[in-house]
Motif scaffolding. Sequence first.
Motif, PDB file in Angstrom:
ATOM      1  N   MET A 113       0.849  -1.176   0.000  1.00  0.00           N
ATOM      2  CA  MET A 113       0.000   0.000   0.000  1.00  0.00           C
ATOM      3  C   MET A 113       0.895   1.240   0.000  1.00  0.00           C
ATOM      4  N   ASN A 114       0.834   1.991  -1.049  1.00  0.00           N
ATOM      5  CA  ASN A 114       1.637   3.199  -1.171  1.00  0.00           C
ATOM      6  C   ASN A 114       0.725   4.413  -0.997  1.00  0.00           C
ATOM      7  N   GLN A 115       0.929   5.065   0.088  1.00  0.00           N
ATOM      8  CA  GLN A 115       0.097   6.227   0.395  1.00  0.00           C
ATOM      9  C   GLN A 115       0.920   7.496   0.269  1.00  0.00           C
ATOM     10  N   GLN A 116       0.355   8.512  -0.286  1.00  0.00           N
ATOM     11  CA  GLN A 116       1.042   9.793  -0.360  1.00  0.00           C
ATOM     12  C   GLN A 116       0.441  10.723   0.676  1.00  0.00           C
ATOM     13  N   PHE A 117       1.325  11.419   1.306  1.00  0.00           N
ATOM     14  CA  PHE A 117       0.884  12.378   2.313  1.00  0.00           C
ATOM     15  C   PHE A 117       1.179  13.773   1.797  1.00  0.00           C
ATOM     16  N   ASN A 118       0.229  14.637   1.920  1.00  0.00           N
ATOM     17  CA  ASN A 118       0.428  16.025   1.528  1.00  0.00           C
ATOM     18  C   ASN A 118       0.868  16.806   2.746  1.00  0.00           C
ATOM     19  N   ALA A 119       2.119  17.201   2.723  1.00  0.00           N
ATOM     20  CA  ALA A 119       2.645  17.964   3.845  1.00  0.00           C
ATOM     21  C   ALA A 119       2.166  19.400   3.748  1.00  0.00           C
ATOM     22  N   PRO A 120       1.678  19.943   4.841  1.00  0.00           N
ATOM     23  CA  PRO A 120       1.253  21.351   4.811  1.00  0.00           C
ATOM     24  C   PRO A 120       2.468  22.278   4.711  1.00  0.00           C
ATOM     25  N   ALA A 121       2.207  23.516   4.431  1.00  0.00           N
ATOM     26  CA  ALA A 121       3.272  24.517   4.397  1.00  0.00           C
ATOM     27  C   ALA A 121       3.947  24.557   5.762  1.00  0.00           C
ATOM     28  N   PRO A 122       5.231  24.873   5.806  1.00  0.00           N
ATOM     29  CA  PRO A 122       5.921  24.905   7.096  1.00  0.00           C
ATOM     30  C   PRO A 122       5.288  25.923   8.049  1.00  0.00           C
ATOM     31  N   LEU A 123       5.302  25.574   9.303  1.00  0.00           N
ATOM     32  CA  LEU A 123       4.811  26.471  10.338  1.00  0.00           C
ATOM     33  C   LEU A 123       5.664  27.741  10.386  1.00  0.00           C
ATOM     34  N   GLN A 124       6.976  27.545  10.230  1.00  0.00           N
ATOM     35  CA  GLN A 124       7.902  28.678  10.216  1.00  0.00           C
ATOM     36  C   GLN A 124       9.114  28.289   9.396  1.00  0.00           C
ATOM     37  N   LYS A 125       9.544  29.156   8.528  1.00  0.00           N
ATOM     38  CA  LYS A 125      10.721  28.922   7.696  1.00  0.00           C
ATOM     39  C   LYS A 125      11.990  29.113   8.525  1.00  0.00           C
ATOM     40  N   TYR A 126      12.975  28.266   8.234  1.00  0.00           N
ATOM     41  CA  TYR A 126      14.288  28.417   8.847  1.00  0.00           C
ATOM     42  C   TYR A 126      14.860  29.773   8.439  1.00  0.00           C
ATOM     43  N   GLY A 127      15.508  30.433   9.375  1.00  0.00           N
ATOM     44  CA  GLY A 127      16.103  31.739   9.095  1.00  0.00           C
ATOM     45  C   GLY A 127      15.193  32.906   9.422  1.00  0.00           C
ATOM     46  N   THR A 128      13.962  32.609   9.818  1.00  0.00           N
ATOM     47  CA  THR A 128      13.042  33.671  10.221  1.00  0.00           C
ATOM     48  C   THR A 128      12.903  33.669  11.736  1.00  0.00           C
ATOM     49  N   VAL A 129      12.410  34.773  12.258  1.00  0.00           N
ATOM     50  CA  VAL A 129      12.206  34.898  13.700  1.00  0.00           C
ATOM     51  C   VAL A 129      10.775  35.343  13.953  1.00  0.00           C
ATOM     52  N   SER A 130      10.109  34.598  14.780  1.00  0.00           N
ATOM     53  CA  SER A 130       8.736  34.911  15.171  1.00  0.00           C
ATOM     54  C   SER A 130       8.755  35.803  16.410  1.00  0.00           C
ATOM     55  N   GLN A 131       7.775  36.662  16.513  1.00  0.00           N
ATOM     56  CA  GLN A 131       7.668  37.539  17.685  1.00  0.00           C
ATOM     57  C   GLN A 131       6.558  37.073  18.629  1.00  0.00           C
ATOM     58  N   ARG A 132       6.101  35.827  18.472  1.00  0.00           N
ATOM     59  CA  ARG A 132       4.943  35.385  19.239  1.00  0.00           C
ATOM     60  C   ARG A 132       5.196  35.277  20.734  1.00  0.00           C
ATOM     61  N   LEU A 133       6.446  35.118  21.159  1.00  0.00           N
ATOM     62  CA  LEU A 133       6.747  35.095  22.591  1.00  0.00           C
ATOM     63  C   LEU A 133       7.201  36.487  23.022  1.00  0.00           C
ATOM     64  N   PRO A 134       6.478  37.127  23.932  1.00  0.00           N
ATOM     65  CA  PRO A 134       6.835  38.488  24.374  1.00  0.00           C
ATOM     66  C   PRO A 134       7.971  38.456  25.398  1.00  0.00           C
ATOM     67  N   ILE A 135       9.210  38.426  24.899  1.00  0.00           N
ATOM     68  CA  ILE A 135      10.356  38.330  25.808  1.00  0.00           C
ATOM     69  C   ILE A 135      11.164  39.626  25.901  1.00  0.00           C
ATOM     70  N   GLY A 136      10.650  40.699  25.357  1.00  0.00           N
ATOM     71  CA  GLY A 136      11.282  42.002  25.541  1.00  0.00           C
ATOM     72  C   GLY A 136      12.482  42.284  24.667  1.00  0.00           C
ATOM     73  N   LEU A 137      12.663  41.522  23.585  1.00  0.00           N
ATOM     74  CA  LEU A 137      13.767  41.772  22.656  1.00  0.00           C
ATOM     75  C   LEU A 137      13.205  42.039  21.276  1.00  0.00           C
ATOM     76  N   ASP A 138      13.793  43.013  20.567  1.00  0.00           N
ATOM     77  CA  ASP A 138      13.300  43.338  19.226  1.00  0.00           C
ATOM     78  C   ASP A 138      13.710  42.258  18.223  1.00  0.00           C
ATOM     79  N   ALA A 139      13.086  42.295  17.066  1.00  0.00           N
ATOM     80  CA  ALA A 139      13.287  41.267  16.034  1.00  0.00           C
ATOM     81  C   ALA A 139      14.741  41.198  15.564  1.00  0.00           C
TER      82      ALA A 139
END
Length: 183
Positions: free
Chosen positions: A1-27
């Motif tokens: 049984m060969n099943q293909q899985f469709n991977a969703p778009a990445p949650l976050q790309k490598y090399g980017t920085v999210s600001q979702r955690l409020p830790i008091g430092l700028d981007a």
Amino acid sequence: MNQQFNAPAPLQKYGTVSQRLPIGLDADTRQKSVEMLNQLLADTCSIRDMYKKHHWQVVGPTFYQLHLLYDKHYEEQDALVDMIAERIQILGGVALAMAADIAEATSIPRPPKDREEAPVQVSRLLEAHQIILKNAHDYAKKADDAGDDGTNDLVVSNVMRTNELQVWFVSEHVVDTPLARAE
């Protein structure tokens, strides 16, 4: 049984920085720290794995002592890997995680697959520690100057102290003359 899985778009790309955690430092500060820490992570993964390689392959009259020492240092480096990766995530970055990515990013020269004499292993480990410590001094200063106290603390309190202590223990195995001479 060969099943293909469709991977969703990445949650976050490598090399980017999210600001979702409020830790008091700028981007920008987060981005620079994440870049430094990913380099430190790649190098720490490399020295960790070098310790395990040498643990498995050590031979000679100091086999037992080095076998135990290498394994102890492997465990300590493995703990650092986790701390560094978690700091990257706290900063909103994406930590390097796969062996191929680590191999591509590390600044530590790759040892051969061959088994080497203990003095060569010791020399390689000391060279790797020196690379990590030189970078750690630079990264700690840059993090301090940018006001990233968490990264500075991690680099100074954990990375530098662990690596300096390991240098001391490993360098005690450097000898100028053979341990025994057959005649």
